[in-house]
Scaffold this motif. Structure first.
Motif, PDB file in Angstrom:
ATOM      1  N   GLY A 119       0.046  -1.650  -3.906  1.00 56.74           N
ATOM      2  CA  GLY A 119      -1.110  -2.337  -3.353  1.00 56.74           C
ATOM      3  C   GLY A 119      -1.817  -1.513  -2.286  1.00 56.74           C
ATOM      4  O   GLY A 119      -1.573  -0.322  -2.114  1.00 56.74           O
ATOM      5  N   ARG A 120      -2.726  -2.143  -1.556  1.00 60.99           N
ATOM      6  CA  ARG A 120      -3.443  -1.478  -0.486  1.00 60.99           C
ATOM      7  C   ARG A 120      -2.548  -1.338   0.751  1.00 60.99           C
ATOM      8  O   ARG A 120      -1.663  -2.169   0.933  1.00 60.99           O
ATOM      9  CB  ARG A 120      -4.697  -2.286  -0.124  1.00 60.99           C
ATOM     10  CG  ARG A 120      -5.607  -2.581  -1.330  1.00 60.99           C
ATOM     11  CD  ARG A 120      -6.838  -3.350  -0.851  1.00 60.99           C
ATOM     12  NE  ARG A 120      -7.577  -3.882  -1.983  1.00 60.99           N
ATOM     13  CZ  ARG A 120      -7.631  -5.182  -2.280  1.00 60.99           C
ATOM     14  NH1 ARG A 120      -7.011  -6.072  -1.546  1.00 60.99           N
ATOM     15  NH2 ARG A 120      -8.332  -5.579  -3.323  1.00 60.99           N
ATOM     16  N   PRO A 121      -2.752  -0.341   1.602  1.00 56.29           N
ATOM     17  CA  PRO A 121      -3.882   0.586   1.679  1.00 56.29           C
ATOM     18  C   PRO A 121      -3.771   1.802   0.751  1.00 56.29           C
ATOM     19  O   PRO A 121      -4.561   2.727   0.865  1.00 56.29           O
ATOM     20  CB  PRO A 121      -3.851   1.049   3.135  1.00 56.29           C
ATOM     21  CG  PRO A 121      -2.399   1.047   3.474  1.00 56.29           C
ATOM     22  CD  PRO A 121      -1.845  -0.150   2.742  1.00 56.29           C
ATOM     23  N   TYR A 122      -2.790   1.813  -0.138  1.00 57.86           N
ATOM     24  CA  TYR A 122      -2.693   2.902  -1.109  1.00 57.86           C
ATOM     25  C   TYR A 122      -3.864   2.820  -2.091  1.00 57.86           C
ATOM     26  O   TYR A 122      -4.414   1.741  -2.317  1.00 57.86           O
ATOM     27  CB  TYR A 122      -1.364   2.829  -1.853  1.00 57.86           C
ATOM     28  CG  TYR A 122      -0.175   2.959  -0.947  1.00 57.86           C
ATOM     29  CD1 TYR A 122       0.243   4.204  -0.487  1.00 57.86           C
ATOM     30  CD2 TYR A 122       0.529   1.830  -0.517  1.00 57.86           C
ATOM     31  CE1 TYR A 122       1.331   4.329   0.368  1.00 57.86           C
ATOM     32  CE2 TYR A 122       1.614   1.948   0.334  1.00 57.86           C
ATOM     33  CZ  TYR A 122       2.018   3.196   0.774  1.00 57.86           C
ATOM     34  OH  TYR A 122       3.086   3.311   1.633  1.00 57.86           O
ATOM     35  N   PRO A 123      -4.227   3.930  -2.696  1.00 57.53           N
ATOM     36  CA  PRO A 123      -5.380   3.936  -3.608  1.00 57.53           C
ATOM     37  C   PRO A 123      -5.040   3.517  -5.028  1.00 57.53           C
ATOM     38  O   PRO A 123      -5.886   3.612  -5.918  1.00 57.53           O
ATOM     39  CB  PRO A 123      -5.808   5.412  -3.582  1.00 57.53           C
ATOM     40  CG  PRO A 123      -4.524   6.153  -3.410  1.00 57.53           C
ATOM     41  CD  PRO A 123      -3.706   5.296  -2.469  1.00 57.53           C
ATOM     42  N   ASP A 124      -3.829   3.024  -5.246  1.00 51.90           N
ATOM     43  CA  ASP A 124      -3.312   2.854  -6.608  1.00 51.90           C
ATOM     44  C   ASP A 124      -4.169   1.951  -7.492  1.00 51.90           C
ATOM     45  O   ASP A 124      -4.388   2.247  -8.670  1.00 51.90           O
ATOM     46  CB  ASP A 124      -1.880   2.317  -6.557  1.00 51.90           C
ATOM     47  CG  ASP A 124      -0.943   3.230  -5.778  1.00 51.90           C
ATOM     48  OD1 ASP A 124      -1.440   4.054  -4.979  1.00 51.90           O
ATOM     49  OD2 ASP A 124       0.274   3.110  -5.935  1.00 51.90           O
ATOM     50  N   MET A 125      -4.640   0.806  -6.949  1.00 49.56           N
ATOM     51  CA  MET A 125      -5.429  -0.094  -7.803  1.00 49.56           C
ATOM     52  C   MET A 125      -6.773   0.521  -8.171  1.00 49.56           C
ATOM     53  O   MET A 125      -7.241   0.349  -9.302  1.00 49.56           O
ATOM     54  CB  MET A 125      -5.608  -1.452  -7.123  1.00 49.56           C
ATOM     55  CG  MET A 125      -4.344  -2.297  -7.152  1.00 49.56           C
ATOM     56  SD  MET A 125      -4.638  -4.034  -6.714  1.00 49.56           S
ATOM     57  CE  MET A 125      -4.954  -3.899  -4.947  1.00 49.56           C
ATOM     58  N   VAL A 126      -7.395   1.238  -7.252  1.00 53.78           N
ATOM     59  CA  VAL A 126      -8.665   1.906  -7.569  1.00 53.78           C
ATOM     60  C   VAL A 126      -8.436   2.968  -8.642  1.00 53.78           C
ATOM     61  O   VAL A 126      -9.200   3.074  -9.604  1.00 53.78           O
ATOM     62  CB  VAL A 126      -9.284   2.537  -6.316  1.00 53.78           C
ATOM     63  CG1 VAL A 126     -10.611   3.215  -6.667  1.00 53.78           C
ATOM     64  CG2 VAL A 126      -9.492   1.489  -5.225  1.00 53.78           C
ATOM     65  N   LEU A 127      -7.364   3.736  -8.481  1.00 54.34           N
ATOM     66  CA  LEU A 127      -7.068   4.784  -9.465  1.00 54.34           C
ATOM     67  C   LEU A 127      -6.664   4.186 -10.810  1.00 54.34           C
ATOM     68  O   LEU A 127      -6.979   4.748 -11.864  1.00 54.34           O
ATOM     69  CB  LEU A 127      -5.986   5.709  -8.922  1.00 54.34           C
ATOM     70  CG  LEU A 127      -6.392   6.497  -7.669  1.00 54.34           C
ATOM     71  CD1 LEU A 127      -5.220   7.314  -7.142  1.00 54.34           C
ATOM     72  CD2 LEU A 127      -7.595   7.395  -7.941  1.00 54.34           C
ATOM     73  N   ALA A 128      -5.970   3.033 -10.773  1.00 57.34           N
ATOM     74  CA  ALA A 128      -5.636   2.348 -12.025  1.00 57.34           C
ATOM     75  C   ALA A 128      -6.908   1.908 -12.741  1.00 57.34           C
ATOM     76  O   ALA A 128      -7.014   2.009 -13.972  1.00 57.34           O
ATOM     77  CB  ALA A 128      -4.733   1.150 -11.759  1.00 57.34           C
TER      78      ALA A 128
END
Length: 235
Positions: free
Chosen positions: A154-163
């Motif tokens: 989840g946030r603040p990591y960029p994972d969902m945007v990159l997904a």
């Protein structure tokens, strides 16, 4: 932010939900209080106030991550998360949410311009689905993402945007992505993903200073202003 060339069409739009496209009237805090009470945190106590302050500061983060920080061991964190999701779901079912004014119209306009719109959240999938159902938004966008859909961080990591970038194939590079949200963690996630525009909105948890300090390239009154911002950036 570097100037966009005419070929850098901003065709992937990743939007937060609660506070950005969805107005929930502080339901996160109400649901947290219900969860904390279930775990023996006395309402009105210093412990409750401290924990609530942390919840406010970390709006936008995966809720299970928040509860892991607050309650320490995994079992208590999972209990708190389950209680939170149940309480929030009951509030949603009670008709306590609505679209941010102009949000659906903005999404429809962006789609009409040929852009791919993705809705993301820090909530669990069950809660995200309950919100989408309550608003009649189940088929509004091409993809919806929660932390579990992108590895769990989840946030603040960029994972969902990159997904969203990987799953939709909507753009050639991450710089053609737009991220919009109402929290510091939304801004950090967008910056870390390499998005070309990271727009903060003032309809949710954090103010202009917090959004700017955490990387917002623009701060808008609401998501309703986003299509015009994108059009200006591409002009």
């Amino acid at each position: 932010m570097k100037k966009l060339s005419n070929t850098d069409k901003l065709n992937l739009i990743v939007l937060d939900m609660a506070g950005t496209t969805v107005a929930d009237g502080g339901l996160v805090e109400q649901a947290f209080s219900a969860a904390a009470d279930r775990l023996g945190v006395e309402p009105g106590s210093a412990d409750h106030a401290e924990k609530l302050g942390y919840v406010r500061a970390t709006m936008g983060e995966s809720k299970i991550s928040v509860f892991r920080h607050l309650f320490g061991d995994e079992d208590r964190a999972q209990q708190a998360n389950t209680a939170f999701e149940q309480a929030y779901g009951e509030l949603v079912d009670g008709g306590r949410i609505a679209p941010v004014p102009g949000a659906r119209e903005a999404i429809e306009r962006l789609k009409g311009e040929g852009r791919t719109v993705v809705l993301s959240t820090g909530f669990a999938r069950t809660t995200q689905d309950a919100i989408l159902a309550a608003l009649g938004w189940q088929d509004l966008v091409a993809l919806t993402l929660c932390p579990a859909d992108a590895g769990g961080r989840g946030r603040p990591y960029p994972d969902m945007v990159l997904a969203a970038f990987l799953r939709t194939g909507a753009v050639d590079g991450v710089q053609q992505t737009v991220v919009a949200g109402d929290t510091s963690y939304d801004m950090l996630s967008g910056v870390r993903s390499g998005a070309g525009i990271v727009a903060g909105v003032l309809t949710g948890a954090h103010d202009k200073d917090q959004l700017t300090r955490n990387g917002a390239t623009h701060v808008l009154g609401s998501v309703a202003e986003l299509p015009d911002l994108i059009a200006r950036a591409e002009a």
